[in-house]
Design an enzyme around this catalytic site. Structure first.
Site, mmCIF file in Angstrom:
data_model
loop_
_atom_site.group_PDB
_atom_site.id
_atom_site.type_symbol
_atom_site.label_atom_id
_atom_site.label_comp_id
_atom_site.label_asym_id
_atom_site.label_seq_id
_atom_site.Cartn_x
_atom_site.Cartn_y
_atom_site.Cartn_z
ATOM 1 N N ILE A 120 -58.944 -37.309 -10.564
ATOM 2 C CA ILE A 120 -60.337 -37.653 -10.247
ATOM 3 C C ILE A 120 -60.402 -38.545 -9.018
ATOM 4 O O ILE A 120 -61.222 -38.335 -8.113
ATOM 5 C CB ILE A 120 -61.009 -38.336 -11.453
ATOM 6 C CG1 ILE A 120 -61.079 -37.375 -12.635
ATOM 7 C CG2 ILE A 120 -62.399 -38.834 -11.086
ATOM 8 C CD1 ILE A 120 -61.538 -38.019 -13.936
ATOM 9 N N HIS A 126 -48.479 -9.464 3.756
ATOM 10 C CA HIS A 126 -48.434 -10.248 4.993
ATOM 11 C C HIS A 126 -49.664 -9.945 5.838
ATOM 12 O O HIS A 126 -50.068 -8.796 5.947
ATOM 13 C CB HIS A 126 -47.170 -9.874 5.786
ATOM 14 C CG HIS A 126 -47.094 -10.537 7.123
ATOM 15 N ND1 HIS A 126 -46.748 -11.863 7.284
ATOM 16 C CD2 HIS A 126 -47.339 -10.045 8.372
ATOM 17 C CE1 HIS A 126 -46.761 -12.162 8.576
ATOM 18 N NE2 HIS A 126 -47.121 -11.076 9.251
ATOM 19 N N LYS A 165 -65.976 -29.663 -7.764
ATOM 20 C CA LYS A 165 -65.456 -28.640 -6.842
ATOM 21 C C LYS A 165 -66.550 -28.152 -5.892
ATOM 22 O O LYS A 165 -66.267 -27.760 -4.754
ATOM 23 C CB LYS A 165 -64.855 -27.469 -7.617
ATOM 24 C CG LYS A 165 -63.423 -27.737 -8.071
ATOM 25 C CD LYS A 165 -63.356 -28.983 -8.926
ATOM 26 C CE LYS A 165 -62.013 -29.433 -9.353
ATOM 27 N NZ LYS A 165 -62.068 -30.683 -10.155
#
Length: 468
Positions: A187, A445, A56
């Site tokens: 992966i 929002h 990551k």
């Protein structure tokens, strides 16, 4: 080696210091249990050192690299000169180092006895550990097996040289020019995404199944394939691998139909196998299946009383957070508590390529198998109607699957940054929320989070920023 100790007794001896093992240790110690945690490598296991975290980190570097190319569209004048892979690897290692140090501190603060060495189950309640100072025999009223997994390859496909597993790929000192990736699962697609963002000229995935990310809802798999085509990531689907031949400069991959691909590296990403060989499990009478340890799905106790198994060695999803939660469950059971069983389908699943995939619950196909063809309702909310997604420049959707007139049983999503929405998705499925329940919540929002609310509104029969 000489035996350096006698009568070292504990409430729990844990064999393996990865996500499942250290979670069991920390929770057990918190509950007042005397814990010994055995690990032959580094505390944190594959996830921290050679899997989730470093992958990551590289994906984040890829996101930064991609932003340089996208900046001009927003009036930001910048360009990508290239990737300094040495600095990138240093960045990755610094993150791992900080987390590793923190984890070591946690284990020490909880007064868990950390035993560094190769451990082996030598009795129903004993673990023998080869340490640098000799052999230690640890006795536990309970034993937790958490020995993790390893990168698999295929028969006749030997790793080494230009044929890499994921661990070697994480240390590769250059950006591949035209890598081939064998396997289109998590992966495989994550490394394809990284290397394309890093500037690889050509990336090719070879997958024998009909789709990339084949375990996901088919709508997500197809959307990922469309996105990868736009990014220039190539893939071959539905034809299986036959052989690979490497030279000093490259690798040639041949499929069973005679099709060939040539690249400078081959990444073998065909999954992970249970790391149980030679650890004494079978010798102690534990029931096994193809290397996996079979454990009760509710208690995670094996057929041998007092011996439990957690993480990648237990059949099912091979995810760090699954092992982590299993470790907590086992520690609580040993301490006399009665934790709720872990429902496998309720575990969130995320693939961090670009675009990201996130899912929890069952797929539309699985729902129809369970409730019947006419017993399921679905809705896909396109991110084209979501303001924050448009700002981020991402396409994609959030798909809800519900039992007809019943709760939402699956949430499936694809798009940039959507992994961050998996938390609410998990609550929706595991708390068996109805679309009307989610529709009544206020979603801020402009956020991508409100796309979940919009999908729920539509499925509840009152679409707002969506067509019925």
């Amino acid at each position: 080696m000489a035996d350096t100790s006698t009568d070292q007794s504990y409430d729990v001896v844990i064999l393996g210091g990865g996500s499942g093992g250290y979670a069991a240790a920390l929770r057990g110690a918190q509950l007042g249990l005397k814990i010994a945690l055995v690990e032959k490598d580094k505390l944190g296991g594959t996830c921290l050192h050679r899997g989730c975290v470093p992958t990551k980190a590289l994906l984040h570097v890829g996101e930064v690299a991609d932003s340089a190319a996208e900046g001009a569209e927003m009036g930001v004048k910048m360009s990508l000169e290239g990737i300094d892979i040495a600095t990138t690897l240093e960045f990755k290692d610094k993150i791992i180092g900080r987390l590793y140090k923190g984890l070591q501190g946690l284990v020490k603060s909880r007064k868990v006895e950390y035993v560094e060495g190769f451990g082996r189950l030598t009795g129903k309640n004993t673990v023998s550990v080869e340490t640098s100072e000799g052999v230690r025999e640890l006795t536990g009223k309970n034993v937790v097996l958490a020995s993790g997994s390893y990168s698999k390859t295929l028969p006749g496909l030997e790793l080494g040289g230009r044929i890499l597993d994921s661990e070697a790929a994480l240390q590769l000192p250059e950006v591949p020019k035209n890598p081939i990736i064998l396997g289109g699962g998590v992966i495989g697609v994550e490394f394809a995404s990284v290397w394309k963002s890093f500037g690889a000229e050509s990336v090719t995935i070879v997958e024998g199944l009909p789709h990339l990310a084949a375990n996901e809802d088919e709508s997500l798999s197809k959307a990922l394939e469309r996105s990868f085509k736009k990014r220039g990531i190539k893939f071959s689907l539905g034809t299986f691998f036959e052989k690979a031949v490497q030279t000093d400069t490259g690798v040639t991959v041949t499929l069973v139909d005679g099709t060939t691909f040539e690249g400078d590296y081959l990444l073998v990403a065909v999954g992970r196998g249970p790391a149980t060989a030679g650890l004494g499990y079978e010798e102690q009478g534990i029931t096994m299946d193809r290397g996996f340890v079979l454990a009760d799905k509710n208690t995670l106790e094996t057929n041998v009383p007092g011996i439990y198994a957690v993480g990648d060695i237990v059949p099912g999803l091979q995810l760090a957070h699954r092992g982590f939660q299993q470790g907590i469950l086992v520690a609580e059971r040993i301490a006399g508590q009665d934790p709720a069983p872990i429902v496998e389908s309720g575990i969130p699943r995320v693939t961090y390529c670009d675009p990201q995939l996130g899912s929890v619950g069952i797929t539309e196909k699985q729902a129809k198998e369970q409730f019947g063809e006419d017993g399921v309702e679905t809705y896909e909310y396109n991110l084209g109607g979501n303001g924050k997604s448009q700002i981020l420049g991402t396409t994609g959707f959030i798909k809800l699957v519900r039992e007809k007139n019943g709760p939402i049983v699956g949430v499936h999503m694809i798009g940039r940054n959507l992994a961050e929405q998996i938390g609410e998705a998990q609550l929706i499925v595991n708390w068996e929320a109805y679309p009307e329940d989610v529709a009544s919540l206020v979603h801020a929002h402009p956020t991508q989070n409100e796309a979940i609310g919009e999908a729920a509104l539509a499925l509840a029969g009152k679409p707002l920023h969506a067509h019925a």
